[in-house]
Design a protein around this motif. Structure first.
Motif, mmCIF file in Angstrom:
data_model
loop_
_atom_site.group_PDB
_atom_site.id
_atom_site.type_symbol
_atom_site.label_atom_id
_atom_site.label_comp_id
_atom_site.label_asym_id
_atom_site.label_seq_id
_atom_site.Cartn_x
_atom_site.Cartn_y
_atom_site.Cartn_z
ATOM 1 N N MET A 175 10.902 -80.640 38.250
ATOM 2 C CA MET A 175 9.624 -81.231 38.601
ATOM 3 C C MET A 175 9.620 -81.553 40.103
ATOM 4 S SD MET A 175 8.515 -84.554 36.697
ATOM 5 C CE MET A 175 9.996 -84.172 35.756
ATOM 6 N N LEU A 176 8.542 -81.167 40.788
ATOM 7 C CA LEU A 176 8.511 -81.379 42.241
ATOM 8 C C LEU A 176 7.376 -82.314 42.626
ATOM 9 C CD1 LEU A 176 9.075 -77.867 43.746
ATOM 10 C CD2 LEU A 176 10.281 -79.929 44.384
ATOM 11 N N HIS A 177 7.657 -83.240 43.458
ATOM 12 C CA HIS A 177 6.613 -84.129 43.954
ATOM 13 C C HIS A 177 6.789 -84.240 45.441
ATOM 14 C CE1 HIS A 177 3.849 -86.079 41.228
ATOM 15 N NE2 HIS A 177 4.721 -85.812 40.289
ATOM 16 N N ALA A 178 6.029 -83.496 46.186
ATOM 17 C CA ALA A 178 6.176 -83.460 47.641
ATOM 18 C C ALA A 178 7.632 -83.175 47.956
ATOM 19 C CB ALA A 178 5.685 -84.735 48.268
ATOM 20 N N ALA A 179 8.327 -84.162 48.505
ATOM 21 C CA ALA A 179 9.687 -83.894 48.945
ATOM 22 C C ALA A 179 10.681 -84.559 48.010
ATOM 23 C CB ALA A 179 9.846 -84.421 50.357
ATOM 24 N N ASN A 180 10.508 -84.374 46.726
ATOM 25 C CA ASN A 180 11.200 -85.236 45.819
ATOM 26 C C ASN A 180 11.458 -84.475 44.514
ATOM 27 O OD1 ASN A 180 10.099 -88.392 44.448
ATOM 28 N ND2 ASN A 180 12.131 -87.747 44.915
ATOM 29 N N VAL A 181 12.721 -84.409 44.077
ATOM 30 C CA VAL A 181 13.017 -83.664 42.864
ATOM 31 C C VAL A 181 13.616 -84.618 41.827
ATOM 32 C CG1 VAL A 181 14.340 -81.760 41.866
ATOM 33 C CG2 VAL A 181 13.447 -81.566 44.189
ATOM 34 N N VAL A 182 13.066 -84.549 40.616
ATOM 35 C CA VAL A 182 13.536 -85.421 39.542
ATOM 36 C C VAL A 182 13.937 -84.560 38.350
ATOM 37 C CG1 VAL A 182 12.976 -87.376 38.048
ATOM 38 C CG2 VAL A 182 11.855 -87.182 40.263
ATOM 39 N N TYR A 183 15.146 -84.760 37.859
ATOM 40 C CA TYR A 183 15.616 -84.045 36.666
ATOM 41 C C TYR A 183 15.373 -84.894 35.425
ATOM 42 C CZ TYR A 183 18.072 -80.176 38.820
ATOM 43 O OH TYR A 183 18.372 -79.013 39.468
ATOM 44 N N LEU A 184 14.921 -84.235 34.340
ATOM 45 C CA LEU A 184 14.821 -84.957 33.071
ATOM 46 C C LEU A 184 16.226 -85.306 32.581
ATOM 47 C CD1 LEU A 184 11.990 -83.044 31.195
ATOM 48 C CD2 LEU A 184 11.832 -85.187 32.473
ATOM 49 N N TYR A 185 17.198 -84.468 32.968
ATOM 50 C CA TYR A 185 18.584 -84.773 32.599
ATOM 51 C C TYR A 185 19.045 -85.984 33.415
ATOM 52 C CZ TYR A 185 23.586 -84.466 31.916
ATOM 53 O OH TYR A 185 24.891 -84.783 31.614
ATOM 54 N N GLY A 186 19.171 -87.119 32.747
ATOM 55 C CA GLY A 186 19.599 -88.344 33.423
ATOM 56 C C GLY A 186 18.468 -89.164 34.009
ATOM 57 N N GLY A 187 17.221 -88.649 33.989
ATOM 58 C CA GLY A 187 16.140 -89.347 34.698
ATOM 59 C C GLY A 187 16.536 -89.469 36.158
ATOM 60 N N HIS A 188 17.040 -88.359 36.698
ATOM 61 C CA HIS A 188 17.870 -88.355 37.894
ATOM 62 C C HIS A 188 17.117 -87.773 39.099
ATOM 63 C CE1 HIS A 188 22.394 -88.050 38.907
ATOM 64 N NE2 HIS A 188 21.742 -87.929 40.039
ATOM 65 N N VAL A 189 16.947 -88.566 40.139
ATOM 66 C CA VAL A 189 16.371 -88.070 41.390
ATOM 67 C C VAL A 189 17.488 -87.364 42.155
ATOM 68 C CG1 VAL A 189 15.306 -88.715 43.598
ATOM 69 C CG2 VAL A 189 14.666 -89.939 41.506
ATOM 70 N N THR A 190 17.269 -86.097 42.541
ATOM 71 C CA THR A 190 18.334 -85.370 43.251
ATOM 72 C C THR A 190 17.960 -85.011 44.677
ATOM 73 O OG1 THR A 190 17.493 -83.290 42.421
ATOM 74 C CG2 THR A 190 19.278 -84.314 41.158
ATOM 75 N N SER A 191 16.717 -85.265 45.054
ATOM 76 C CA SER A 191 16.327 -84.894 46.414
ATOM 77 C C SER A 191 15.274 -85.846 46.942
ATOM 78 C CB SER A 191 15.766 -83.464 46.401
ATOM 79 O OG SER A 191 15.310 -83.109 47.688
ATOM 80 N N TRP A 192 15.409 -86.166 48.203
ATOM 81 C CA TRP A 192 14.431 -86.993 48.907
ATOM 82 C C TRP A 192 14.497 -86.545 50.366
ATOM 83 C CZ3 TRP A 192 16.066 -92.145 51.319
ATOM 84 C CH2 TRP A 192 14.984 -92.763 51.951
ATOM 85 N N LYS A 193 13.399 -86.032 50.873
ATOM 86 C CA LYS A 193 13.420 -85.472 52.234
ATOM 87 C C LYS A 193 12.490 -86.233 53.154
ATOM 88 C CE LYS A 193 14.787 -80.847 50.890
ATOM 89 N NZ LYS A 193 14.406 -79.473 50.648
ATOM 90 N N ASN A 194 12.798 -86.167 54.439
ATOM 91 C CA ASN A 194 11.894 -86.769 55.424
ATOM 92 C C ASN A 194 10.874 -85.730 55.905
ATOM 93 O OD1 ASN A 194 13.233 -85.167 57.257
ATOM 94 N ND2 ASN A 194 14.360 -86.834 58.233
ATOM 95 N N ASP A 195 10.038 -86.138 56.850
ATOM 96 C CA ASP A 195 8.967 -85.274 57.369
ATOM 97 C C ASP A 195 9.480 -83.970 57.953
ATOM 98 O OD1 ASP A 195 7.262 -87.187 56.725
ATOM 99 O OD2 ASP A 195 6.837 -87.885 58.767
ATOM 100 N N HIS A 196 10.729 -84.004 58.454
ATOM 101 C CA HIS A 196 11.295 -82.795 59.057
ATOM 102 C C HIS A 196 12.003 -81.915 58.031
ATOM 103 C CE1 HIS A 196 10.370 -84.801 62.746
ATOM 104 N NE2 HIS A 196 11.119 -85.827 62.409
ATOM 105 N N GLY A 197 11.880 -82.264 56.777
ATOM 106 C CA GLY A 197 12.507 -81.470 55.730
ATOM 107 C C GLY A 197 13.997 -81.717 55.587
ATOM 108 N N GLU A 198 14.499 -82.756 56.245
ATOM 109 C CA GLU A 198 15.940 -83.041 56.129
ATOM 110 C C GLU A 198 16.222 -83.804 54.842
ATOM 111 O OE1 GLU A 198 17.419 -83.881 60.648
ATOM 112 O OE2 GLU A 198 15.935 -85.252 59.819
ATOM 113 N N GLU A 199 17.257 -83.367 54.151
ATOM 114 C CA GLU A 199 17.649 -84.022 52.904
ATOM 115 C C GLU A 199 18.313 -85.365 53.228
ATOM 116 O OE1 GLU A 199 17.118 -83.114 49.527
ATOM 117 O OE2 GLU A 199 17.778 -85.196 49.465
ATOM 118 N N LEU A 200 17.913 -86.395 52.505
ATOM 119 C CA LEU A 200 18.430 -87.743 52.777
ATOM 120 C C LEU A 200 19.421 -88.212 51.719
ATOM 121 C CD1 LEU A 200 14.978 -89.259 53.801
ATOM 122 C CD2 LEU A 200 16.807 -88.467 55.333
ATOM 123 N N LEU A 201 19.434 -87.519 50.572
ATOM 124 C CA LEU A 201 20.387 -87.876 49.520
ATOM 125 C C LEU A 201 21.514 -86.850 49.512
ATOM 126 C CD1 LEU A 201 17.976 -88.783 46.570
ATOM 127 C CD2 LEU A 201 19.106 -90.351 48.154
#
Ligand code: G6P
Length: 290
Positions: free
Chosen positions: A1-27
């Motif tokens: 599931m994708l929400h802007a710069a943010n990826v959430v897995y149903l497995y674990g209710g787990h956020v695996t990605s969070w990016k800033n405006d420049h597309g840099e991964e913060l997690l």
């Protein structure tokens, strides 16, 4: 599931990605992470529930991070719902099989929100739905893995002079020194009753993460360092240099809910350029800012 710069897995209710405006991964997510059972995903934001760590009868960090969650299509209203934010609602409920390990009925609702400024907010609502009249007790953590350039250039501010339980010394209690925390060896500490705002300064990246929390009195700080890194099959030998876990948590004083009662715990993350704390990394300014 994708929400802007943010990826959430149903497995674990787990956020695996969070990016800033420049597309840099913060997690941080390990290159060796596995995204399927039986292990939790190594990185991102695992949810530890109903047990943090190994103290208790359940598996390490509880089972929530190893379950498949569902989309919550009809979440009860949130008082803070605002229309210009992207969010997703997940829910975890026990199966009959699950109740053999933890004999309680509950509804765990997780809302993951991306604010207009790129902030990442996680709100958990846990309700006791037992019909046998029994309360239940749990501990909890948002086990956030921050991505950092070089752990030896990182400092954490906001935990100075705070008491902690040292996981490397049988949870013995100590008091942190007056200086910001820096890293030169394995760290695994549960800071208790901390301020609501903690800053993680990445000197090399000139980036500061600000973690704000509500309903989560404690904060765990973890870096496995080289020896433990080598012993972890789902973690690269050198990856400890590029991550730091700072985990908003409830550990020292577990939460007890009676049937019908609900607990709420919220974590908000933002990433700002370090120039934000002008006067070069002055802790007072970081912690009082905004
Ligand atoms: O390997 P895991 O079960 O994901 O746990 C990873 C780490 O999580 C927390 O930070 C604990 O305080 C550590 O003691 C533990 O080693």
């Amino acid at each position: 599931m994708l929400h802007a710069a943010n990826v959430v897995y149903l497995y674990g209710g787990h956020v695996t990605s969070w990016k800033n405006d420049h597309g840099e991964e913060l997690l941080f997510v390990s290159s060796k992470a596995m995204f399927k059972p039986p292990k939790a995903i190594r990185g991102g934001i695992p949810i530890c529930f109903p047990q943090f760590g190994s103290h208790g009868s359940l598996e390490q960090h509880g089972f929530a991070r190893n379950k498949f969650w569902s989309i919550d299509t009809d979440p009860p209203p949130f008082p803070t719902t605002s229309s210009n934010k992207a969010f997703v609602d997940l829910i975890l409920k026990p199966t009959e099989e699950d109740m053999k390990t933890w004999p309680h009925s509950y509804e765990f609702r997780l809302r993951v929100t991306l604010g207009p400024g790129g902030d990442l907010m996680l709100t958990s609502r846990i309700r006791n739905t037992n019909t046998d009249g029994k309360p239940f007790t749990f501990t909890f953590a948002y086990h956030t893995y921050f991505s950092v350039s070089d752990i030896s250039e990182v400092r954490v501010e906001g935990l100075e002079t705070i008491d902690y339980l040292d996981n490397l010394q049988n949870r013995e209690r100590f008091t942190e020194q007056g200086d910001a925390i820096t890293f030169e060896a394995e760290v695994d500490k549960i800071y208790v009753s901390t301020p609501t705002k903690i800053a993680i300064l990445d000197h090399e990246k000139k980036r500061t993460f600000v973690l704000r929390k509500d309903g989560l009195p404690d904060a765990v700080v973890w870096n496995p360092w080289d020896k433990k890194a080598k012993a972890m099959p789902d973690f690269g030998d050198d990856e400890y240099k590029h991550m730091l876990c700072v985990e908003a948590a409830v550990v020292e004083k577990p939460i007890t809910l009676k049937p019908g009662e609900e607990w709420r715990g919220r974590q908000e993350l933002s990433a700002v350029p370090s120039s934000y704390c002008s006067g070069q990394l002055d802790p007072q300014r970081v912690l009082q800012g905004s």
